[in-house]
Design a protein around this motif. Structure first.
Motif, PDB file in Angstrom:
ATOM      1  N   LEU A 357       0.773   3.401   4.039  1.00  0.00           N
ATOM      2  CA  LEU A 357      -0.301   2.932   4.896  1.00  0.00           C
ATOM      3  C   LEU A 357      -1.075   1.836   4.421  1.00  0.00           C
ATOM      4  N   PRO A 358      -1.673   0.871   5.234  1.00  0.00           N
ATOM      5  CA  PRO A 358      -2.391  -0.121   4.714  1.00  0.00           C
ATOM      6  C   PRO A 358      -3.718   0.403   4.493  1.00  0.00           C
ATOM      7  N   ILE A 359      -4.624  -0.233   3.364  1.00  0.00           N
ATOM      8  CA  ILE A 359      -5.687   0.258   2.789  1.00  0.00           C
ATOM      9  C   ILE A 359      -6.889  -0.513   3.470  1.00  0.00           C
ATOM     10  N   ASN A 360      -6.588  -1.624   4.262  1.00  0.00           N
ATOM     11  CA  ASN A 360      -7.486  -2.157   5.015  1.00  0.00           C
ATOM     12  C   ASN A 360      -7.168  -2.838   6.455  1.00  0.00           C
ATOM     13  N   ARG A 361      -8.017  -3.507   7.028  1.00  0.00           N
ATOM     14  CA  ARG A 361      -7.661  -4.356   8.128  1.00  0.00           C
ATOM     15  C   ARG A 361      -7.036  -3.520   9.282  1.00  0.00           C
ATOM     16  N   TRP A 362      -7.253  -2.188   9.699  1.00  0.00           N
ATOM     17  CA  TRP A 362      -6.633  -1.441  10.731  1.00  0.00           C
ATOM     18  C   TRP A 362      -7.208  -1.716  11.876  1.00  0.00           C
ATOM     19  N   ASN A 363      -8.064  -2.649  12.223  1.00  0.00           N
ATOM     20  CA  ASN A 363      -8.463  -3.152  13.463  1.00  0.00           C
ATOM     21  C   ASN A 363      -7.709  -4.297  13.810  1.00  0.00           C
ATOM     22  N   GLU A 364      -6.761  -4.770  13.184  1.00  0.00           N
ATOM     23  CA  GLU A 364      -6.187  -6.109  13.384  1.00  0.00           C
ATOM     24  C   GLU A 364      -4.865  -6.052  13.749  1.00  0.00           C
ATOM     25  N   GLU A 365      -4.348  -7.005  14.387  1.00  0.00           N
ATOM     26  CA  GLU A 365      -3.066  -7.125  15.106  1.00  0.00           C
ATOM     27  C   GLU A 365      -1.892  -6.642  13.818  1.00  0.00           C
ATOM     28  N   TYR A 366      -0.710  -6.039  14.328  1.00  0.00           N
ATOM     29  CA  TYR A 366       0.125  -5.669  13.426  1.00  0.00           C
ATOM     30  C   TYR A 366       1.672  -6.251  13.513  1.00  0.00           C
ATOM     31  N   GLU A 367       2.642  -6.263  12.770  1.00  0.00           N
ATOM     32  CA  GLU A 367       3.710  -6.964  12.715  1.00  0.00           C
ATOM     33  C   GLU A 367       4.744  -6.099  11.922  1.00  0.00           C
ATOM     34  N   ARG A 368       6.156  -6.176  12.337  1.00  0.00           N
ATOM     35  CA  ARG A 368       7.071  -5.481  11.491  1.00  0.00           C
ATOM     36  C   ARG A 368       7.476  -6.219  10.236  1.00  0.00           C
ATOM     37  N   VAL A 369       7.504  -5.601   9.343  1.00  0.00           N
ATOM     38  CA  VAL A 369       7.976  -6.190   7.818  1.00  0.00           C
ATOM     39  C   VAL A 369       8.709  -5.488   7.115  1.00  0.00           C
ATOM     40  N   LEU A 370       9.374  -6.107   5.941  1.00  0.00           N
ATOM     41  CA  LEU A 370      10.204  -5.495   4.885  1.00  0.00           C
ATOM     42  C   LEU A 370       9.063  -5.711   3.830  1.00  0.00           C
ATOM     43  N   LEU A 371       9.353  -4.801   2.569  1.00  0.00           N
ATOM     44  CA  LEU A 371       8.514  -5.068   1.600  1.00  0.00           C
ATOM     45  C   LEU A 371       9.406  -5.309   0.380  1.00  0.00           C
ATOM     46  N   TYR A 403      -3.991  -5.030   1.378  1.00  0.00           N
ATOM     47  CA  TYR A 403      -3.534  -4.028   0.445  1.00  0.00           C
ATOM     48  C   TYR A 403      -2.926  -2.960   1.217  1.00  0.00           C
ATOM     49  N   ILE A 404      -1.868  -2.275   0.402  1.00  0.00           N
ATOM     50  CA  ILE A 404      -0.976  -1.341   0.962  1.00  0.00           C
ATOM     51  C   ILE A 404      -1.214  -0.121   0.095  1.00  0.00           C
ATOM     52  N   GLY A 405      -0.965   1.121   0.237  1.00  0.00           N
ATOM     53  CA  GLY A 405      -1.100   2.303  -0.448  1.00  0.00           C
ATOM     54  C   GLY A 405       0.331   3.264  -0.228  1.00  0.00           C
ATOM     55  N   PHE A 406       0.872   3.642  -1.165  1.00  0.00           N
ATOM     56  CA  PHE A 406       1.792   4.729  -1.284  1.00  0.00           C
ATOM     57  C   PHE A 406       1.045   5.851  -1.506  1.00  0.00           C
ATOM     58  N   PHE A 407       1.430   7.090  -0.996  1.00  0.00           N
ATOM     59  CA  PHE A 407       0.783   8.407  -1.212  1.00  0.00           C
ATOM     60  C   PHE A 407       1.662   9.566  -1.432  1.00  0.00           C
ATOM     61  N   ASN A 408       1.392  10.557  -2.266  1.00  0.00           N
ATOM     62  CA  ASN A 408       2.154  11.546  -2.591  1.00  0.00           C
ATOM     63  C   ASN A 408       3.107  11.272  -3.575  1.00  0.00           C
ATOM     64  N   THR A 409       2.800  10.393  -4.460  1.00  0.00           N
ATOM     65  CA  THR A 409       3.826   9.632  -5.563  1.00  0.00           C
ATOM     66  C   THR A 409       3.280  10.487  -6.879  1.00  0.00           C
ATOM     67  N   GLY A 410       2.894  11.447  -6.903  1.00  0.00           N
ATOM     68  CA  GLY A 410       2.342  12.202  -8.135  1.00  0.00           C
ATOM     69  C   GLY A 410       3.416  12.716  -9.205  1.00  0.00           C
ATOM     70  N   ALA A 411       4.792  13.238  -8.664  1.00  0.00           N
ATOM     71  CA  ALA A 411       5.646  13.566  -9.369  1.00  0.00           C
ATOM     72  C   ALA A 411       6.740  12.851  -9.940  1.00  0.00           C
ATOM     73  N   TYR A 412       7.195  12.668 -11.219  1.00  0.00           N
ATOM     74  CA  TYR A 412       8.318  11.970 -11.687  1.00  0.00           C
ATOM     75  C   TYR A 412       8.311  10.399 -11.825  1.00  0.00           C
ATOM     76  N   GLN A 413       7.275   9.962 -11.182  1.00  0.00           N
ATOM     77  CA  GLN A 413       7.441   8.230 -11.039  1.00  0.00           C
ATOM     78  C   GLN A 413       7.180   7.681 -12.482  1.00  0.00           C
ATOM     79  N   GLU A 414       6.197   8.255 -13.019  1.00  0.00           N
ATOM     80  CA  GLU A 414       5.760   7.725 -14.446  1.00  0.00           C
ATOM     81  C   GLU A 414       6.897   8.130 -15.589  1.00  0.00           C
ATOM     82  N   ASN A 415       7.345   9.511 -15.540  1.00  0.00           N
ATOM     83  CA  ASN A 415       8.518   9.761 -16.236  1.00  0.00           C
ATOM     84  C   ASN A 415       9.795   9.102 -16.140  1.00  0.00           C
ATOM     85  N   ILE A 416      10.206   8.761 -15.008  1.00  0.00           N
ATOM     86  CA  ILE A 416      11.467   8.204 -14.761  1.00  0.00           C
ATOM     87  C   ILE A 416      11.156   6.550 -14.974  1.00  0.00           C
TER      88      ILE A 416
END
Length: 483
Positions: A357-371, A403-416
């Motif tokens: 999900l984006p962190i900011n600018r929720w009240n602005e127009e959107y577009e389709r993207v790749l990251l 700014y964008i956020g990825f959530f529920n990432t607390g398992a394994y990412q740092e170890n791997i």
């Protein structure tokens, strides 16, 4: 027309949700003002919201307590945390606040257990369930823990040789478990798990190596399905097969009194995530009661080893969209200020989905993207394969940071990802912030680690060591010339 990002979310999902809400067009996660967090610490940024760990432990305990009460179950329930999901001290300290137990996977886990005992976080009656293939160092460490008096350390036998190795290393009597090598789903490349001992061989193994060995007491049968606890025919069929082994073994082994059903609870990976945890727990307990009643044997104590479920929903990662590349008439690439390969390795290794999900600018127009990530690797991207749906974000504007956020990432990412070590293309590990609440419920912040420095990587790669060697040689030469 409804062209704002908030309109898209409103049309697609029920929003706000338990952990997500908006404040003046900016996203909040469990009440954390993420825009303020980013403004204070910058990006890229990892964070851990510690209270979520205790909340999930409490949720699982409540589901099992409800089910035991419903079925008038005579056994007890023990919650174990699977340490390989995240070994960090702050994770273990938070989890152990909740009167739980520990499951380990390798030799160095035991060193962590011993440190936690010295810190007073683990008590002598805490269960330490030792899984995994046990090489010499693991055997030695388990034996040391038991020899020093930790009687609730239960090594779970993974292969036929471990019994003899344990008996040689442990001074007195000790408890063991046996892991069942479960059969995998038909889509797997192999039929049976490499871990444990086959269903048909469990009873002969017990009679051959354990039954007449006065040093060993069999206490636990361990059962785990790689695909997790899911409401499908495969899971229920494997559970029934496990219970058949349990009741056969119980009839000839009175000391057997515990069934470990492993981990496997899923966590939320989408805003449309649905999973009836209470139903699944009820039905597991029901199946155990039916099998034991039919065989006329006492029901076992229940152990679980939840790792991802314990810690996964506590973590998040925040990135800034640095630039947008229009590669053809349809594909727009939003380039983030870090790398998915280094900071969220599960996204490219196993196409793991996280809530984006984006962190900011929720009240602005959107577009389709790749990251896209910063490395020069073609696999360093995140797209609809991982996200289930196409990725839509507020439109990129150079003068208005996104700014964008990825959530529920607390398992394994740092170890791997190799926390604190070398990163792909030498992209540095980001800052990491620990978030907690004080006794009044107010948010508190602690910078756990700064962004990785080049000096640390150079030292690992040997450059700093080489420089020191050269300097030492020069100093020796200079000293010799002076003499």
């Amino acid at each position: 027309m409804n062209t704002k990002y908030i309109d898209l979310i409103d049309q697609t999902y029920f929003f706000p949700q338990e952990e997500f809400n908006l404040n003046e067009g900016n996203l909040q996660f469990h009440g954390i003002p993420l825009a303020e967090l980013t403004a204070k610490y910058g990006s890229p940024l990892k964070f851990t919201y510690l209270p979520r760990i205790s909340q999930n432990v409490a949720r699982a305990k409540n589901w099992f307590e409800n089910a035991l009460r419903k079925h008038n179950y005579k056994g007890k329930y023990q919650y174990c945390y699977c340490t390989k999901s995240s070994h960090f001290q702050h994770i273990l300290h938070e989890a152990l606040k909740n009167d739980i137990h520990i499951e380990t996977s390798s030799a160095f886990d035991i060193d962590i257990v011993e440190q936690l005992k010295r810190d007073g976080k683990i008590k002598d009656d805490t269960y330490v369930i030792c899984n995994g293939f046990k090489r010499a160092q693991y055997i030695e460490n388990i034996a040391r823990l038991i020899n020093e008096g930790h009687q609730n350390c239960i090594p779970v036998v993974d292969n036929y040789e471990e019994i003899n190795l344990l008996c040689e290393a442990i001074d007195d009597s000790f408890k063991v478990g046996i892991r069942i090598a479960s059969e995998e789903e038909p889509k797997f490349e192999f039929y049976t798990s490499r871990l444990g001992i086959g269903y048909k061989n469990i009873v002969p193994f017990y009679e051959d190596q354990i039954k007449n060995n006065e040093q060993i007491e069999l206490k636990m049968l361990h059962f785990f399905i790689n695909t997790g606890i899911r409401d499908n025919a495969y899971y229920w069929n494997e559970l029934v097969k496990c219970l058949k082994v349990y009741v056969r073994l119980k009839k000839i082994c009175p000391s057997l009194d515990s069934l470990n059903i492993g981990g496997g609870f899923p966590i939320k990976n989408s805003l449309v995530f649905e999973y009836d945890y209470q139903y699944m727990v009820d039905e597991i307990i029901n199946q155990i009661v039916l099998a034991c009643s039919e065989a006329d044997v006492p029901v076992p104590h229940i152990f679980t080893e939840f790792g991802t479920f314990t810690v996964g929903e506590s973590g998040g990662a925040i990135y800034e969209v640095l630039y947008q590349k229009q590669q053809n008439d349809r594909e727009k690439w939003n380039m983030i200020d870090s790398s998915f390969i280094t900071t969220l390795p599960d996204t490219w290794a196993i196409n793991k989905r996280f809530i984006l999900l984006p962190i900011n600018r929720w009240n602005e127009e959107y577009e389709r993207v790749l990251l896209g990530g910063l490395t020069c690797d073609s696999d360093d991207y995140y797209n609809s394969e991982q996200n289930r749906n196409a990725i839509y974000l507020p439109k990129y504007k150079k003068e208005k940071p996104l700014y964008i956020g990825f959530f529920n990432t607390g398992a394994y990412q740092e170890n791997i990802g190799g926390y604190g070590g070398l990163q792909h293309c030498l992209i540095p590990q980001p800052k990491h912030v620990l978030i907690d609440r004080d006794e009044n419920g107010n948010l508190t912040y602690e910078l756990f680690s700064e962004q990785q420095k080049s000096e640390k990587m150079l030292e690992i790669l040997g450059y700093s060591k080489k420089d020191k060697t050269n300097n030492t040689k020069m100093e020796t030469i200079d000293a010799a010339e002076e003499n």
